[in-house]
Scaffold this motif. Sequence first.
Motif, PDB file in Angstrom:
ATOM      1  N   UNK A   1      -8.748   2.487   6.498  1.00 22.93           N
ATOM      2  CA  UNK A   1      -8.454   1.738   5.271  1.00 22.93           C
ATOM      3  C   UNK A   1      -9.560   2.003   4.245  1.00 22.93           C
ATOM      4  N   UNK A   2     -10.774   2.255   4.717  1.00 18.97           N
ATOM      5  CA  UNK A   2     -11.863   2.651   3.805  1.00 18.97           C
ATOM      6  C   UNK A   2     -11.525   3.986   3.141  1.00 18.97           C
ATOM      7  N   UNK A   3     -10.899   4.885   3.898  1.00 17.02           N
ATOM      8  CA  UNK A   3     -10.473   6.171   3.330  1.00 17.02           C
ATOM      9  C   UNK A   3      -9.389   5.967   2.271  1.00 17.02           C
TER      10      UNK A   3
ATOM     11  N   UNK B   1      -0.630   2.236   9.846  1.00 17.14           N
ATOM     12  CA  UNK B   1       0.649   1.559  10.085  1.00 17.14           C
ATOM     13  C   UNK B   1       0.950   1.487  11.586  1.00 17.14           C
ATOM     14  N   UNK B   2       0.768   2.594  12.282  1.00 16.23           N
ATOM     15  CA  UNK B   2       1.051   2.621  13.724  1.00 16.23           C
ATOM     16  C   UNK B   2       0.112   1.696  14.497  1.00 16.23           C
TER      17      UNK B   2
ATOM     18  N   UNK C   1      -1.303  10.368   3.156  1.00 14.84           N
ATOM     19  CA  UNK C   1      -0.118   9.935   3.894  1.00 14.84           C
ATOM     20  C   UNK C   1      -0.338   9.837   5.405  1.00 14.84           C
ATOM     21  N   UNK C   2      -0.997  10.820   6.000  1.00 14.94           N
ATOM     22  CA  UNK C   2      -1.227  10.793   7.457  1.00 14.94           C
ATOM     23  C   UNK C   2      -2.165   9.643   7.825  1.00 14.94           C
ATOM     24  N   UNK C   3      -3.165   9.399   6.988  1.00 12.28           N
ATOM     25  CA  UNK C   3      -4.105   8.302   7.237  1.00 12.28           C
ATOM     26  C   UNK C   3      -3.370   6.970   7.190  1.00 12.28           C
ATOM     27  N   UNK C   4      -2.547   6.799   6.177  1.00 10.18           N
ATOM     28  CA  UNK C   4      -1.789   5.553   6.062  1.00 10.18           C
ATOM     29  C   UNK C   4      -0.846   5.383   7.253  1.00 10.18           C
TER      30      UNK C   4
ATOM     31  N   UNK D   1       0.856  -1.199   0.000  1.00  9.97           N
ATOM     32  CA  UNK D   1       0.000   0.000   0.000  1.00  9.97           C
ATOM     33  C   UNK D   1       0.888   1.245   0.000  1.00  9.97           C
ATOM     34  N   UNK D   2       1.920   1.235   0.857  1.00 11.17           N
ATOM     35  CA  UNK D   2       2.852   2.357   0.943  1.00 11.17           C
ATOM     36  C   UNK D   2       3.517   2.602  -0.416  1.00 11.17           C
TER      37      UNK D   2
END
Length: 114
Positions: free
Chosen positions: A74-76, A98-99, A91-94, A39-40
């Motif tokens: 993940x829906x976003x 991840x965290x 990027x912030x959502x991903x 995904x990244x």
Amino acid sequence: MALNYNLSKVYALSDNDPEFVMQIISLFVTEVPQDLKQIDLGIKNKDHKLAYSYAHKIKPTLDLLGMTMAYEEILQVEAWTKVEGKKKEIEATFESIQQQVDKAIKEIKKDFEV
């Protein structure tokens, strides 16, 4: 006590079968980090199809493990891939996903010695 995940759906789905629960946990710990890398990569390279396919793949797992916030995020990501949005938007959502996954994996490894 699980703070970053919840196995109630897994136990319900498996009729409290401990082997099935361990299979789900093992898959989560081994596969989801690899899927997140894809995904990244998709986000970084603006490969929306790649990001979508892996986001779509891990979506049910996040739901199954009671990771509600990560599931919503993940829906976003999926929605972002469909409109082929810009990198900064997601990027912030991903990073948040991840965290949360990292925390859940650490906790699962501690709780189940996986």
